[in-house]
Design a protein around this motif. Sequence first.
Motif, PDB file in Angstrom:
ATOM      1  N   ASN A 263       9.685  17.008  12.554  1.00 14.63           N
ATOM      2  CA  ASN A 263       8.793  16.225  12.110  1.00 14.63           C
ATOM      3  C   ASN A 263       8.987  15.560  10.909  1.00 14.63           C
ATOM      4  N   ARG A 264       9.827  16.115  10.157  1.00 14.54           N
ATOM      5  CA  ARG A 264      10.051  15.705   8.784  1.00 14.54           C
ATOM      6  C   ARG A 264      11.186  14.239   9.082  1.00 14.54           C
ATOM      7  N   LYS A 265      11.934  14.473   9.686  1.00 11.79           N
ATOM      8  CA  LYS A 265      12.961  13.639  10.331  1.00 11.79           C
ATOM      9  C   LYS A 265      12.135  12.180  10.762  1.00 11.79           C
ATOM     10  N   VAL A 266      11.030  12.622  11.608  1.00 15.30           N
ATOM     11  CA  VAL A 266      10.274  11.292  12.032  1.00 15.30           C
ATOM     12  C   VAL A 266       9.659  10.884  10.870  1.00 15.30           C
ATOM     13  N   ALA A 267       9.133  11.627  10.130  1.00 14.76           N
ATOM     14  CA  ALA A 267       8.454  11.028   8.802  1.00 14.76           C
ATOM     15  C   ALA A 267       9.498  10.209   8.232  1.00 14.76           C
TER      16      ALA A 267
ATOM     17  N   ASP B  84      -4.084  14.894  -6.920  1.00 12.64           N
ATOM     18  CA  ASP B  84      -3.744  13.839  -7.693  1.00 12.64           C
ATOM     19  C   ASP B  84      -2.769  12.475  -6.989  1.00 12.64           C
ATOM     20  N   GLN B  85      -1.833  13.265  -6.464  1.00 12.29           N
ATOM     21  CA  GLN B  85      -0.934  12.306  -5.499  1.00 12.29           C
ATOM     22  C   GLN B  85      -1.667  11.799  -4.492  1.00 12.29           C
ATOM     23  N   LEU B  86      -2.576  12.589  -3.769  1.00 15.39           N
ATOM     24  CA  LEU B  86      -3.635  11.952  -2.650  1.00 15.39           C
ATOM     25  C   LEU B  86      -4.403  10.900  -3.413  1.00 15.39           C
ATOM     26  N   ARG B  87      -5.038  11.237  -4.253  1.00 14.28           N
ATOM     27  CA  ARG B  87      -5.779  10.068  -5.060  1.00 14.28           C
ATOM     28  C   ARG B  87      -5.221   8.806  -5.346  1.00 14.28           C
ATOM     29  N   ALA B  88      -3.744   9.032  -5.647  1.00 14.02           N
ATOM     30  CA  ALA B  88      -3.102   7.809  -6.141  1.00 14.02           C
ATOM     31  C   ALA B  88      -2.610   7.063  -5.067  1.00 14.02           C
ATOM     32  N   SER B  89      -2.564   7.554  -3.763  1.00 14.60           N
ATOM     33  CA  SER B  89      -2.178   6.793  -2.625  1.00 14.60           C
ATOM     34  C   SER B  89      -3.553   6.205  -2.047  1.00 14.60           C
ATOM     35  N   ASP B  90      -2.854   4.960  -1.056  1.00 19.62           N
ATOM     36  CA  ASP B  90      -4.141   4.189  -0.747  1.00 19.62           C
ATOM     37  C   ASP B  90      -4.416   4.630   0.885  1.00 19.62           C
ATOM     38  N   ALA B  91      -3.511   5.413   1.288  1.00 22.07           N
ATOM     39  CA  ALA B  91      -3.541   5.802   2.672  1.00 22.07           C
ATOM     40  C   ALA B  91      -2.952   6.972   3.082  1.00 22.07           C
ATOM     41  N   VAL B  92      -3.128   7.746   4.141  1.00 25.04           N
ATOM     42  CA  VAL B  92      -2.880   8.896   4.464  1.00 25.04           C
ATOM     43  C   VAL B  92      -2.269   9.081   6.156  1.00 25.04           C
ATOM     44  N   LEU B  93      -0.878   9.684   6.331  1.00 26.61           N
ATOM     45  CA  LEU B  93      -0.308   9.619   7.456  1.00 26.61           C
ATOM     46  C   LEU B  93       0.025  11.109   7.750  1.00 26.61           C
ATOM     47  N   PHE B  94      -0.259  11.654   8.706  1.00 30.24           N
ATOM     48  CA  PHE B  94       0.016  12.732   9.398  1.00 30.24           C
ATOM     49  C   PHE B  94       1.098  12.939  10.346  1.00 30.24           C
TER      50      PHE B  94
ATOM     51  N   LEU C   1       4.095  -1.337   3.222  1.00 29.45           N
ATOM     52  CA  LEU C   1       3.797  -0.039   3.162  1.00 29.45           C
ATOM     53  C   LEU C   1       4.837   0.651   2.385  1.00 29.45           C
ATOM     54  N   THR C   2       4.509   1.647   1.717  1.00 27.34           N
ATOM     55  CA  THR C   2       5.451   2.311   0.994  1.00 27.34           C
ATOM     56  C   THR C   2       4.938   3.802   1.336  1.00 27.34           C
ATOM     57  N   LEU C   3       5.929   4.703   2.093  1.00 21.49           N
ATOM     58  CA  LEU C   3       5.618   5.832   2.731  1.00 21.49           C
ATOM     59  C   LEU C   3       6.342   7.027   1.692  1.00 21.49           C
TER      60      LEU C   3
ATOM     61  N   TYR D 259       0.693  -1.271   0.095  1.00 20.67           N
ATOM     62  CA  TYR D 259      -0.055  -0.190   0.119  1.00 20.67           C
ATOM     63  C   TYR D 259       0.896   1.378   0.055  1.00 20.67           C
ATOM     64  N   THR D 260       0.335   2.352  -0.785  1.00 20.99           N
ATOM     65  CA  THR D 260       1.029   3.507  -0.807  1.00 20.99           C
ATOM     66  C   THR D 260       0.473   4.475   0.163  1.00 20.99           C
ATOM     67  N   VAL D 261       1.378   5.117   1.157  1.00 21.57           N
ATOM     68  CA  VAL D 261       0.865   5.936   1.984  1.00 21.57           C
ATOM     69  C   VAL D 261       1.259   7.420   1.837  1.00 21.57           C
ATOM     70  N   ALA D 262       0.548   8.449   1.375  1.00 19.34           N
ATOM     71  CA  ALA D 262       0.693   9.688   1.336  1.00 19.34           C
ATOM     72  C   ALA D 262       0.869  10.383   2.749  1.00 19.34           C
ATOM     73  N   VAL D 263       2.159  10.939   2.918  1.00 18.26           N
ATOM     74  CA  VAL D 263       2.643  11.378   4.306  1.00 18.26           C
ATOM     75  C   VAL D 263       2.496  13.017   4.307  1.00 18.26           C
ATOM     76  N   LEU D 264       1.562  13.493   5.147  1.00 18.13           N
ATOM     77  CA  LEU D 264       1.689  14.990   5.064  1.00 18.13           C
ATOM     78  C   LEU D 264       2.430  15.453   6.240  1.00 18.13           C
ATOM     79  N   VAL D 265       3.511  16.401   6.029  1.00 18.52           N
ATOM     80  CA  VAL D 265       4.268  16.640   7.300  1.00 18.52           C
ATOM     81  C   VAL D 265       3.878  18.127   7.650  1.00 18.52           C
ATOM     82  N   GLY D 266       3.638  18.590   8.904  1.00 18.83           N
ATOM     83  CA  GLY D 266       2.953  19.832   9.053  1.00 18.83           C
ATOM     84  C   GLY D 266       3.908  20.832   9.341  1.00 18.83           C
TER      85      GLY D 266
END
Length: 184
Positions: A20-24, A65-75, A35-37, A5-12
């Motif tokens: 936070n980016r380092k944690v991502a 488009d990037q979000l739609r192409a992903s299966d899941a979303v991690l914040f 999972l592919t993040l 599964y592809t996971v879109a990662v949004l970093v705040g």
Amino acid sequence: MGQVYTVAVLVGSLRKASINRKVANALAELAPASLTLEIVEIGELALYNEDIDVDPPAAYKAFRDQLRASDAVLFVTPEYNRSVPGVLKNAIDVGSRPYGQSSFAGKPGAVISVSPGAVGGFGANHHLRQSLVFLDVPCMQQPEAYVGGAATLFDEHDKLSEKTRPFLQSFIDSYAAWVARHLG
Ligand SMILES: Cc1cc2nc3c(=O)[nH]c(=O)nc-3n(C[C@H](O)[C@H](O)[C@H](O)COP(=O)(O)O)c2cc1C
């Protein structure tokens, strides 16, 4: 090989040296093979404005488009003034439109908040969850992830603290199970 599964990662945080980016990035390395993040950049999204969305800017389209192409979303987010940083809320607003065509709907999600402070971004974490209810993102409940004292999470070579690694491992393993449960 099983499903990946592809996971879109949004970093705040947009800061170059963002913890936070380092944690991502650390979560991407620790993630199991299922999972592919991929971090989806949010810094170029114009402040959401329904007027410009009549003819959406290229950055809005690319993000959706990037979000739609992903299966899941991690914040993965810091807390700003006890809430969600504006840049992340803006990205959520952009992804949620056009009305009825949200790019988030149904994607299994999780939230991890990271802060140098003691409360680990609890306020941001839960304000974010409030939006995710409306966006129909089934959000992992446990383990909750409020990572405090984050100034010492990474050493000068950006190596993750051995003290925190097991927690991040259990978080991402639990999230993989959550994603599989919803999509498998
Ligand atoms: C505008 C602003 C508001 C902040 N408010 C909070 C806050 O409410 N709670 C908190 O724990 N830290 C707060 N901080 C500190 C951030 O958690 C800290 O800068 C953190 O390192 C940001 O994450 P980053 O390293 O990923 O950029 C705030 C920082 C800024 C710039």
